[in-house]
Design a protein around this motif. Structure first.
Motif, mmCIF file in Angstrom:
data_model
loop_
_atom_site.group_PDB
_atom_site.id
_atom_site.type_symbol
_atom_site.label_atom_id
_atom_site.label_comp_id
_atom_site.label_asym_id
_atom_site.label_seq_id
_atom_site.Cartn_x
_atom_site.Cartn_y
_atom_site.Cartn_z
ATOM 1 N N GLU A 17 -3.025 -3.877 -5.928
ATOM 2 C CA GLU A 17 -3.137 -5.311 -6.226
ATOM 3 C C GLU A 17 -1.922 -5.871 -6.968
ATOM 4 O O GLU A 17 -1.403 -6.925 -6.582
ATOM 5 C CB GLU A 17 -4.416 -5.617 -6.991
ATOM 6 N N PRO A 18 -1.397 -5.194 -8.015
ATOM 7 C CA PRO A 18 -0.218 -5.747 -8.691
ATOM 8 C C PRO A 18 1.003 -5.862 -7.772
ATOM 9 O O PRO A 18 1.767 -6.830 -7.870
ATOM 10 C CB PRO A 18 0.050 -4.759 -9.831
ATOM 11 N N ILE A 19 1.185 -4.915 -6.867
ATOM 12 C CA ILE A 19 2.328 -4.948 -5.942
ATOM 13 C C ILE A 19 2.144 -6.085 -4.936
ATOM 14 O O ILE A 19 3.076 -6.841 -4.655
ATOM 15 C CB ILE A 19 2.512 -3.591 -5.239
ATOM 16 N N ILE A 20 0.935 -6.249 -4.433
ATOM 17 C CA ILE A 20 0.647 -7.347 -3.509
ATOM 18 C C ILE A 20 0.876 -8.688 -4.204
ATOM 19 O O ILE A 20 1.363 -9.642 -3.592
ATOM 20 C CB ILE A 20 -0.787 -7.232 -2.947
ATOM 21 N N ALA A 21 0.578 -8.749 -5.508
ATOM 22 C CA ALA A 21 0.758 -9.985 -6.285
ATOM 23 C C ALA A 21 2.219 -10.258 -6.641
ATOM 24 O O ALA A 21 2.533 -11.326 -7.148
ATOM 25 C CB ALA A 21 -0.093 -9.923 -7.552
ATOM 26 N N GLY A 22 3.117 -9.289 -6.387
ATOM 27 C CA GLY A 22 4.534 -9.547 -6.626
ATOM 28 C C GLY A 22 5.262 -8.562 -7.507
ATOM 29 O O GLY A 22 6.480 -8.642 -7.645
ATOM 30 N N ALA A 23 4.559 -7.626 -8.116
ATOM 31 C CA ALA A 23 5.226 -6.612 -8.942
ATOM 32 C C ALA A 23 6.030 -5.688 -8.022
ATOM 33 O O ALA A 23 5.605 -5.401 -6.902
ATOM 34 C CB ALA A 23 4.202 -5.795 -9.727
ATOM 35 N N PRO A 24 7.200 -5.231 -8.447
ATOM 36 C CA PRO A 24 7.990 -4.333 -7.587
ATOM 37 C C PRO A 24 7.296 -2.979 -7.430
ATOM 38 O O PRO A 24 6.719 -2.447 -8.371
ATOM 39 C CB PRO A 24 9.317 -4.190 -8.323
ATOM 40 N N ALA A 25 7.364 -2.445 -6.233
ATOM 41 C CA ALA A 25 6.799 -1.119 -5.977
ATOM 42 C C ALA A 25 7.742 -0.073 -6.564
ATOM 43 O O ALA A 25 8.943 -0.143 -6.353
ATOM 44 C CB ALA A 25 6.643 -0.898 -4.477
ATOM 45 N N PRO A 26 7.209 0.912 -7.303
ATOM 46 C CA PRO A 26 8.086 1.923 -7.905
ATOM 47 C C PRO A 26 8.682 2.909 -6.904
ATOM 48 O O PRO A 26 9.737 3.478 -7.150
ATOM 49 C CB PRO A 26 7.171 2.637 -8.897
ATOM 50 N N THR A 27 7.991 3.107 -5.765
ATOM 51 C CA THR A 27 8.460 4.062 -4.751
ATOM 52 C C THR A 27 8.227 3.483 -3.360
ATOM 53 O O THR A 27 7.456 2.526 -3.186
ATOM 54 C CB THR A 27 7.694 5.404 -4.849
ATOM 55 N N ALA A 28 8.857 4.096 -2.379
ATOM 56 C CA ALA A 28 8.644 3.692 -0.990
ATOM 57 C C ALA A 28 7.185 3.934 -0.584
ATOM 58 O O ALA A 28 6.578 3.117 0.108
ATOM 59 C CB ALA A 28 9.590 4.462 -0.072
ATOM 60 N N GLU A 29 6.621 5.043 -1.045
ATOM 61 C CA GLU A 29 5.216 5.325 -0.722
ATOM 62 C C GLU A 29 4.294 4.268 -1.307
ATOM 63 O O GLU A 29 3.344 3.828 -0.649
ATOM 64 C CB GLU A 29 4.803 6.707 -1.223
ATOM 65 N N ALA A 30 4.557 3.844 -2.525
ATOM 66 C CA ALA A 30 3.727 2.810 -3.153
ATOM 67 C C ALA A 30 3.801 1.513 -2.347
ATOM 68 O O ALA A 30 2.788 0.817 -2.175
ATOM 69 C CB ALA A 30 4.163 2.576 -4.593
ATOM 70 N N LEU A 31 4.996 1.183 -1.845
ATOM 71 C CA LEU A 31 5.119 -0.019 -1.020
ATOM 72 C C LEU A 31 4.349 0.152 0.281
ATOM 73 O O LEU A 31 3.652 -0.768 0.721
ATOM 74 C CB LEU A 31 6.580 -0.352 -0.727
#
Length: 162
Positions: A17-31
């Motif tokens: 949810e935080p990444i979808i809301a705009g926080a940067p993904a820490p890794t390629a897998e997280a993205l």
């Protein structure tokens, strides 16, 4: 709190949810995981923003929305990763996304490429799947043999006439 659709075992609120809301993904897998969750949860703006500049040229929010809404998302499995960590500039994530559409189950297998643009991970495309070698197990039909289609003609005068 609900389980994250990406299959990480964490709650959606602390995972994608935080990444979808705009926080940067820490890794390629997280993205990758957040992109899958965005399809499940309807985060179409994130899907567009998390594409590389080159990939955005072909992105259709309407098509993504239609595919998302016409599908029942059944699960994501990360098969392998290469690079894509906090200190890397590119990475690779091989994954399997299962979904049901039109009453049939499907599996989308992909080896996705990720890179950084302006310091943030973005989806940069996919590795083209390697073709599989096909072996013909039956004996080769000779020119003067009967045609295997059952016409009664010689192969050279029927299906072998090129």
């Amino acid at each position: 709190m609900s389980d994250c659709p990406c299959g990480s075992g964490r709650s959606f609120e602390t995972c994608c949810e935080p990444i979808i809301a705009g926080a940067p993904a820490p890794t390629a897998e997280a993205l990758m995981r957040s992109r899958y969750s965005a399809y499940v949860k309807g985060g179409f703006e994130h899907l567009g923003k998390s594409l590389s500049a080159e990939q955005r040229k072909d992105y259709s929010p309407e098509q993504a929305q239609r595919w998302s809404k016409d599908s029942e998302w059944l699960g994501l499995k990360i098969l392998r990763t290469e690079k894509g960590g906090a200190d890397d500039q590119e990475g690779l994530v091989e994954f399997s996304a299962r979904f049901r559409s039109g009453g049939q189950e499907h599996e989308h297998l992909e080896t996705a490429l990720f890179s950084r643009e302006e310091g943030k991970w973005v989806y940069a495309g996919q590795v083209a799947p390697k073709g599989e070698t096909v072996r013909y197990e039956k004996p080769k039909v000779g020119r003067n043999d009967p045609c295997p289609c059952g016409s009664g003609k010689k192969y050279k005068k029927c299906c072998g006439a090129a």
